[in-house]
Write an enzyme that holds these catalytic residues in place. Structure first.
Site, short mmCIF file in Angstrom:
data_model
loop_
_atom_site.label_atom_id
_atom_site.label_comp_id
_atom_site.label_asym_id
_atom_site.label_seq_id
_atom_site.Cartn_x
_atom_site.Cartn_y
_atom_site.Cartn_z
N LEU A 92 0.66 -0.96 -0.11
CA LEU A 92 0.08 -0.14 0.50
C LEU A 92 0.67 1.08 0.39
CD1 LEU A 92 -2.83 -1.10 2.50
CD2 LEU A 92 -2.71 -0.99 0.06
N LYS A 145 -14.27 2.96 11.27
CA LYS A 145 -13.64 4.35 12.73
C LYS A 145 -11.80 4.09 12.91
CE LYS A 145 -15.33 2.23 16.50
NZ LYS A 145 -13.93 2.19 18.10
N GLU A 213 -17.69 -3.90 28.73
CA GLU A 213 -17.28 -4.68 27.28
C GLU A 213 -16.48 -5.40 28.98
OE1 GLU A 213 -15.24 -3.41 23.53
OE2 GLU A 213 -14.53 -1.75 24.94
N HIS A 237 -19.96 5.04 18.77
CA HIS A 237 -21.19 4.52 18.65
C HIS A 237 -22.52 5.22 19.55
CE1 HIS A 237 -18.73 1.42 17.22
NE2 HIS A 237 -17.65 1.24 17.58
#
EC number: 1.1.1.49
Length: 487
Positions: A92, A145, A213, A237
């Site tokens: 890349l 993101k 989480e 989010h």
């Protein structure tokens, strides 16, 4: 969901963790279901860590197969899925290699989808390289993101990408918008006359949105220590979920009607006065603790994290929306790592009845409540009061339960599966428009700036708990508490 839309899906970062755990499994599930992906559609993985297609398919067998089909892999479907996959070995950092990509896909059919499952620092170079070989025509580009570090860097990326791709070609993905309960929230609100009259300040006391989480930063310590929970979770989010909950009914479900209403919510967020941030914003960082019987280390000792780090792993916010529907209703947002449970949910607390002839229990907060669980079990649960059997008028909390896996026989579609199909079929409603993203960054930035200027460390909390005590105290000031604290 049948489709005849032919496509060439080019996956940059083809050996990365996101591709292995989410993107390729989602494409396999769509393939396995039959009819969701055009038979002629191709997947072209781009990477430099393997040498050829045979090597890449070996990599996929080893790293993707464990993440597909919870009830086992259909080997025939898996074999036919692998036939869709092509491979291009590309550096890349070398724009000349994109000539090889152009040649590899020039005869493949349909719309071209370029999925950038890479770090954001590569977004602009990849877009320029695609344009240099004419691959920005008849194409859609998907951006993961985080899109920038702040408003300025986000605008820089959007400006550069926008010079090469039109806004209707750009799909900024937020996978929470693809979750089934979020879709059902729209159906619940706008498909039923029952809730719309109640969905306003006169009947709603408060709303909580939590994304918790159990995991720590895992192998992402270096990335996370330069990001933090506010950038990683709140700016995207949580504010997207907030906008879905609070939006006005759109004119239709086309992409711009939905996103116009979400934007109005984001622009109506009450700006946070820097002098008030300490009262309405709590940031924390986890210390060593125990989760489900296992000792886990403190954030500051995680690999890639600076020992004196002041990066937050927990954020709780009190948010207000300055419009006629929601004025005066507090929205409490919360997210964190190493918390007591893995859960994502939206809790709508309705006001108590103004007078009860049935006793004090009918007047308690939370007697009427709607809980939309996004993970781990996707459900919608409506709580109300009912009479207990027996003598007297004794009330007890009961609930009406919509558990999707029990009510609908067909399997639920995972978020990434839905969103990838939307990209292929050109549906933008569940993707973030640039002006939405700018509005979210603009609201978040004063908090970031104040935290950076104050040099105050985050409040500590033990791993395996629900975060700093200050987050609970913030709600107590408003006569309420987090859902799990009621019991």
């Amino acid at each position: 969901m049948q489709t005849d839309s032919s496509f060439t899906f080019v996956l940059f970062g083809g050996t990365g963790d996101l591709s292995m755990r989410k993107i390729l499994p989602a494409l396999f599930e769509a393939h396995r279901a039959g009819g969701m992906l055009a038979a002629s559609g191709k997947i072209v993985a781009v990477a430099r860590h393997v040498s050829d297609r045979a090597g890449y398919l070996e990599w996929v067998n080893e790293h993707v197969k464990p993440h597909v089909s919870k009830n086992g892999v259909d080997e025939a479907a898996w074999a036919s899925f692998l036939q869709r996959i092509e491979f291009a070995k590309i550096d890349l950092g070398n724009p000349e290699d994109f000539v090889l990509l152009r040649d590899a896909i020039k005869d493949l059919p349909g719309i071209r989808v370029f999925y950038l499952a890479t770090g954001p620092s590569l977004f602009v170079p990849i877009c320029h390289a695609l344009a240099s070989v004419g691959l920005n025509e008849n194409a859609r580009i998907v951006l993961e993101k985080p899109l920038g570090y702040d408003l300025k860097s986000s605008n820089a990326i959007n400006d550069a990408v926008g010079e090469i791709f039109a806004e209707e070609q750009i799909y900024r993905i937020d996978h929470y918008l693809g979750k089934e309960p979020v879709q059902n929230l729209l159906a619940l609100r706008f498909g039923n006359a029952l809730f719309e009259p109640l969905w306003r300040r006169e009947w709603v006391e408060s709303i909580q949105i939590t994304i918790a989480e159990e995991l720590g930063v895992e192998a992402r310590g270096d990335f996370y220590d330069n990001t933090g929970a506010l950038r990683d979770m709140v700016q995207n989010h949580l504010l997207q979920l907030l906008s879905i909950v609070a939006m006005e009914p759109p004119h239709s479900m086309d992409s711009d009607s939905v996103r116009d209403e979400k934007l109005r919510v984001l622009r109506a967020l009450k700006p946070i006065d820097p002098d008030e941030i300490g009262k309405v914003a709590v940031r924390g960082q986890y210390h060593a603790g125990v989760i489900r019987g296992t000792s886990v280390p403190a954030y500051a000792t995680e690999p890639g994290v600076k020992p004196d780090s002041t990066t937050e792993t927990f954020v709780a916010l009190k948010v207000e929306i300055e419009n006629w529907r929601w004025a005066g209703v507090p929205f409490f947002l919360r997210t964190g790592k190493r918390l007591a449970d893995r859960v994502a949910e939206i809790v709508v607390n309705f006001r108590a009845v103004p007078h009860s002839a049935l006793g004090a229990s009918a007047l308690r907060a939370g007697a009427n409540r709607l809980v939309i669980r996004l993970q781990p079990n996707e459900t919608i649960r409506l709580y109300c009061l009912a009479k207990q059997p027996g003598e007297g008028m004794n009330l007890a909390s009961v609930h009406l339960d919509l558990a999707f896996d029990r009510f609908f026989r067909e399997g639920q579609m995972e978020a990434y599966q839905r969103l990838l199909l939307d990209v292929i079929n050109g549906r933008l409603a569940l993707f973030v428009r640039r002006d939405e993203q700018e509005a979210a960054w603009r609201w978040v930035e004063p908090i970031l700036n104040e935290w950076a200027a104050s040099h105050k460390p985050p409040k500590p909390y033990a791993a395996g708990t629900w975060g700093p005590a200050a987050a609970s105290a913030m709600l107590a000031q408003h006569g309420t508490c987090w859902l799990e604290e009621e019991n």
